[in-house]
Design a protein around this motif. Structure first.
Motif, PDB file in Angstrom:
ATOM      1  N   GLY A  83      93.581  46.032 -15.598  1.00  0.00           N
ATOM      2  CA  GLY A  83      92.835  47.164 -15.040  1.00  0.00           C
ATOM      3  C   GLY A  83      92.828  47.152 -13.518  1.00  0.00           C
ATOM      4  O   GLY A  83      92.961  48.198 -12.875  1.00  0.00           O
ATOM      5  N   THR A  84      92.676  45.965 -12.954  1.00  0.00           N
ATOM      6  CA  THR A  84      92.680  45.837 -11.493  1.00  0.00           C
ATOM      7  C   THR A  84      94.026  46.258 -10.921  1.00  0.00           C
ATOM      8  O   THR A  84      94.099  47.021  -9.955  1.00  0.00           O
ATOM      9  N   LEU A  85      95.116  45.783 -11.532  1.00  0.00           N
ATOM     10  CA  LEU A  85      96.446  46.131 -11.036  1.00  0.00           C
ATOM     11  C   LEU A  85      96.763  47.611 -11.256  1.00  0.00           C
ATOM     12  O   LEU A  85      97.397  48.250 -10.405  1.00  0.00           O
ATOM     13  N   SER A  86      96.311  48.170 -12.371  1.00  0.00           N
ATOM     14  CA  SER A  86      96.538  49.594 -12.627  1.00  0.00           C
ATOM     15  C   SER A  86      95.798  50.464 -11.613  1.00  0.00           C
ATOM     16  O   SER A  86      96.340  51.446 -11.100  1.00  0.00           O
ATOM     17  N   LEU A  87      94.565  50.086 -11.329  1.00  0.00           N
ATOM     18  CA  LEU A  87      93.795  50.822 -10.325  1.00  0.00           C
ATOM     19  C   LEU A  87      94.454  50.716  -8.952  1.00  0.00           C
ATOM     20  O   LEU A  87      94.523  51.700  -8.207  1.00  0.00           O
ATOM     21  N   GLU A  88      94.956  49.534  -8.641  1.00  0.00           N
ATOM     22  CA  GLU A  88      95.642  49.354  -7.363  1.00  0.00           C
ATOM     23  C   GLU A  88      96.870  50.255  -7.275  1.00  0.00           C
ATOM     24  O   GLU A  88      97.111  50.891  -6.238  1.00  0.00           O
ATOM     25  N   ALA A  89      97.657  50.326  -8.343  1.00  0.00           N
ATOM     26  CA  ALA A  89      98.849  51.177  -8.347  1.00  0.00           C
ATOM     27  C   ALA A  89      98.465  52.638  -8.146  1.00  0.00           C
ATOM     28  O   ALA A  89      99.105  53.357  -7.362  1.00  0.00           O
ATOM     29  N   LEU A  90      97.430  53.076  -8.837  1.00  0.00           N
ATOM     30  CA  LEU A  90      96.981  54.462  -8.711  1.00  0.00           C
ATOM     31  C   LEU A  90      96.531  54.774  -7.282  1.00  0.00           C
ATOM     32  O   LEU A  90      96.905  55.805  -6.705  1.00  0.00           O
ATOM     33  N   VAL A  91      95.765  53.880  -6.713  1.00  0.00           N
ATOM     34  CA  VAL A  91      95.283  54.094  -5.343  1.00  0.00           C
ATOM     35  C   VAL A  91      96.448  54.126  -4.361  1.00  0.00           C
ATOM     36  O   VAL A  91      96.479  54.955  -3.450  1.00  0.00           O
ATOM     37  N   LEU A  92      97.413  53.245  -4.554  1.00  0.00           N
ATOM     38  CA  LEU A  92      98.562  53.220  -3.641  1.00  0.00           C
ATOM     39  C   LEU A  92      99.340  54.534  -3.683  1.00  0.00           C
ATOM     40  O   LEU A  92      99.688  55.091  -2.635  1.00  0.00           O
ATOM     41  N   VAL A  93      99.607  55.025  -4.876  1.00  0.00           N
ATOM     42  CA  VAL A  93     100.375  56.268  -4.988  1.00  0.00           C
ATOM     43  C   VAL A  93      99.583  57.446  -4.435  1.00  0.00           C
ATOM     44  O   VAL A  93     100.129  58.291  -3.718  1.00  0.00           O
ATOM     45  N   LEU A  94      98.287  57.492  -4.745  1.00  0.00           N
ATOM     46  CA  LEU A  94      97.477  58.606  -4.256  1.00  0.00           C
ATOM     47  C   LEU A  94      97.193  58.526  -2.756  1.00  0.00           C
ATOM     48  O   LEU A  94      96.826  59.542  -2.153  1.00  0.00           O
ATOM     49  N   ALA A  95      97.362  57.362  -2.160  1.00  0.00           N
ATOM     50  CA  ALA A  95      97.073  57.201  -0.738  1.00  0.00           C
ATOM     51  C   ALA A  95      98.213  57.661   0.158  1.00  0.00           C
ATOM     52  O   ALA A  95      98.013  57.816   1.367  1.00  0.00           O
ATOM     53  N   ILE A  96      99.374  57.898  -0.391  1.00  0.00           N
ATOM     54  CA  ILE A  96     100.532  58.240   0.444  1.00  0.00           C
ATOM     55  C   ILE A  96     100.280  59.499   1.264  1.00  0.00           C
ATOM     56  O   ILE A  96     100.433  59.495   2.495  1.00  0.00           O
ATOM     57  N   GLN A  97      99.887  60.579   0.632  1.00  0.00           N
ATOM     58  CA  GLN A  97      99.720  61.841   1.357  1.00  0.00           C
ATOM     59  C   GLN A  97      98.569  61.808   2.371  1.00  0.00           C
ATOM     60  O   GLN A  97      98.761  62.235   3.499  1.00  0.00           O
ATOM     61  N   PRO A  98      97.395  61.310   2.009  1.00  0.00           N
ATOM     62  CA  PRO A  98      96.341  61.254   3.032  1.00  0.00           C
ATOM     63  C   PRO A  98      96.722  60.397   4.234  1.00  0.00           C
ATOM     64  O   PRO A  98      96.375  60.731   5.369  1.00  0.00           O
ATOM     65  N   ILE A  99      97.440  59.310   3.997  1.00  0.00           N
ATOM     66  CA  ILE A  99      97.871  58.479   5.122  1.00  0.00           C
ATOM     67  C   ILE A  99      98.841  59.261   5.995  1.00  0.00           C
ATOM     68  O   ILE A  99      98.761  59.202   7.228  1.00  0.00           O
ATOM     69  N   ARG A 100      99.733  60.019   5.379  1.00  0.00           N
ATOM     70  CA  ARG A 100     100.681  60.809   6.158  1.00  0.00           C
ATOM     71  C   ARG A 100      99.977  61.876   6.976  1.00  0.00           C
ATOM     72  O   ARG A 100     100.323  62.131   8.128  1.00  0.00           O
ATOM     73  N   VAL A 101      98.954  62.519   6.388  1.00  0.00           N
ATOM     74  CA  VAL A 101      98.279  63.624   7.068  1.00  0.00           C
ATOM     75  C   VAL A 101      97.329  63.114   8.152  1.00  0.00           C
ATOM     76  O   VAL A 101      97.358  63.575   9.285  1.00  0.00           O
ATOM     77  N   VAL A 102      96.500  62.138   7.804  1.00  0.00           N
ATOM     78  CA  VAL A 102      95.472  61.671   8.725  1.00  0.00           C
ATOM     79  C   VAL A 102      95.970  60.570   9.646  1.00  0.00           C
ATOM     80  O   VAL A 102      95.708  60.576  10.837  1.00  0.00           O
ATOM     81  N   GLY A 103      96.686  59.621   9.058  1.00  0.00           N
ATOM     82  CA  GLY A 103      97.045  58.418   9.796  1.00  0.00           C
ATOM     83  C   GLY A 103      98.248  58.523  10.686  1.00  0.00           C
ATOM     84  O   GLY A 103      98.517  57.625  11.455  1.00  0.00           O
ATOM     85  N   GLY A 104      99.017  59.570  10.590  1.00  0.00           N
ATOM     86  CA  GLY A 104     100.159  59.683  11.480  1.00  0.00           C
ATOM     87  C   GLY A 104     101.468  59.341  10.808  1.00  0.00           C
ATOM     88  O   GLY A 104     101.703  59.676   9.653  1.00  0.00           O
ATOM     89  N   ASP A 105     102.297  58.639  11.547  1.00  0.00           N
ATOM     90  CA  ASP A 105     103.690  58.439  11.158  1.00  0.00           C
ATOM     91  C   ASP A 105     103.873  57.376  10.073  1.00  0.00           C
ATOM     92  O   ASP A 105     104.079  56.211  10.334  1.00  0.00           O
ATOM     93  N   LEU A 106     103.804  57.808   8.829  1.00  0.00           N
ATOM     94  CA  LEU A 106     104.122  56.956   7.699  1.00  0.00           C
ATOM     95  C   LEU A 106     105.570  57.264   7.352  1.00  0.00           C
ATOM     96  O   LEU A 106     105.874  58.273   6.737  1.00  0.00           O
ATOM     97  N   GLY A 107     106.467  56.371   7.780  1.00  0.00           N
ATOM     98  CA  GLY A 107     107.892  56.619   7.618  1.00  0.00           C
ATOM     99  C   GLY A 107     108.381  56.396   6.204  1.00  0.00           C
ATOM    100  O   GLY A 107     107.639  56.011   5.291  1.00  0.00           O
ATOM    101  N   GLY A 108     109.680  56.634   6.043  1.00  0.00           N
ATOM    102  CA  GLY A 108     110.305  56.483   4.737  1.00  0.00           C
ATOM    103  C   GLY A 108     110.242  55.054   4.224  1.00  0.00           C
ATOM    104  O   GLY A 108     110.081  54.819   3.014  1.00  0.00           O
ATOM    105  N   ALA A 109     110.366  54.081   5.115  1.00  0.00           N
ATOM    106  CA  ALA A 109     110.299  52.673   4.695  1.00  0.00           C
ATOM    107  C   ALA A 109     108.914  52.338   4.154  1.00  0.00           C
ATOM    108  O   ALA A 109     108.787  51.639   3.134  1.00  0.00           O
ATOM    109  N   ALA A 110     107.896  52.844   4.809  1.00  0.00           N
ATOM    110  CA  ALA A 110     106.528  52.577   4.356  1.00  0.00           C
ATOM    111  C   ALA A 110     106.256  53.250   3.017  1.00  0.00           C
ATOM    112  O   ALA A 110     105.636  52.650   2.133  1.00  0.00           O
TER     113      ALA A 110
END
Length: 139
Positions: free
Chosen positions: A45-72
């Motif tokens: 459950g912990t690892l599944s939640l982590e995976a979900l958070v990581l995938v869902l965090a991509i767009q907010p990081i790109r919008v708010v946090g700035g330059d999230l490149g292709g490697a990241a």
């Protein structure tokens, strides 16, 4: 003293405690029918939640946090896939060690973007708690 707390002469244990446990009861168990399964569920459950958070965090990081490149983005997706795969392999004893390594890799991904370091620290703390619960329940 009254009731079951009565002490017999020459013996400082309560009456009925022949094996040294209070009231002669067996040692206290976790109360779980299958503790190993419960602990595996916690890890998965912990690892599944982590995976979900990581995938869902991509767009907010790109919008708010700035330059999230292709490697990241690639690193985040790879870590999320690894977390899902590990969640399915929690029956294997090495999966717990691999989950710990995954937390280190997520913190290392903080070199690509600072928010990944923050997520890494948060999930490393959650994983450390899961390991603590595992140690307490399984002994």
């Amino acid at each position: 003293m009254t009731g079951p707390e009565r002490v017999t002469a020459g013996d400082d244990r309560p009456a009925g405690a022949a094996d040294g446990t209070p009231g002669g009861r067996p040692p206290r168990r976790s109360g779980l029918r299958n503790p190993e399964r419960a602990v595996r569920g916690l890890g998965a459950g912990t690892l599944s939640l982590e995976a979900l958070v990581l995938v869902l965090a991509i767009q907010p990081i790109r919008v708010v946090g700035g330059d999230l490149g292709g490697a990241a983005i690639g690193a985040v997706v790879a870590l999320a896939v690894a977390a899902v795969l590990l969640a399915g392999m929690m029956r294997r004893p090495w999966a717990w060690h691999a989950g710990t390594a995954l937390q280190g890799l997520l913190m290392l991904a903080g070199l690509l973007h600072w928010s990944l370091l923050v997520l890494g620290v948060v999930f490393a703390l959650v994983w450390a708690y899961a390991l603590h619960v595992r140690r307490v329940i399984l002994g």
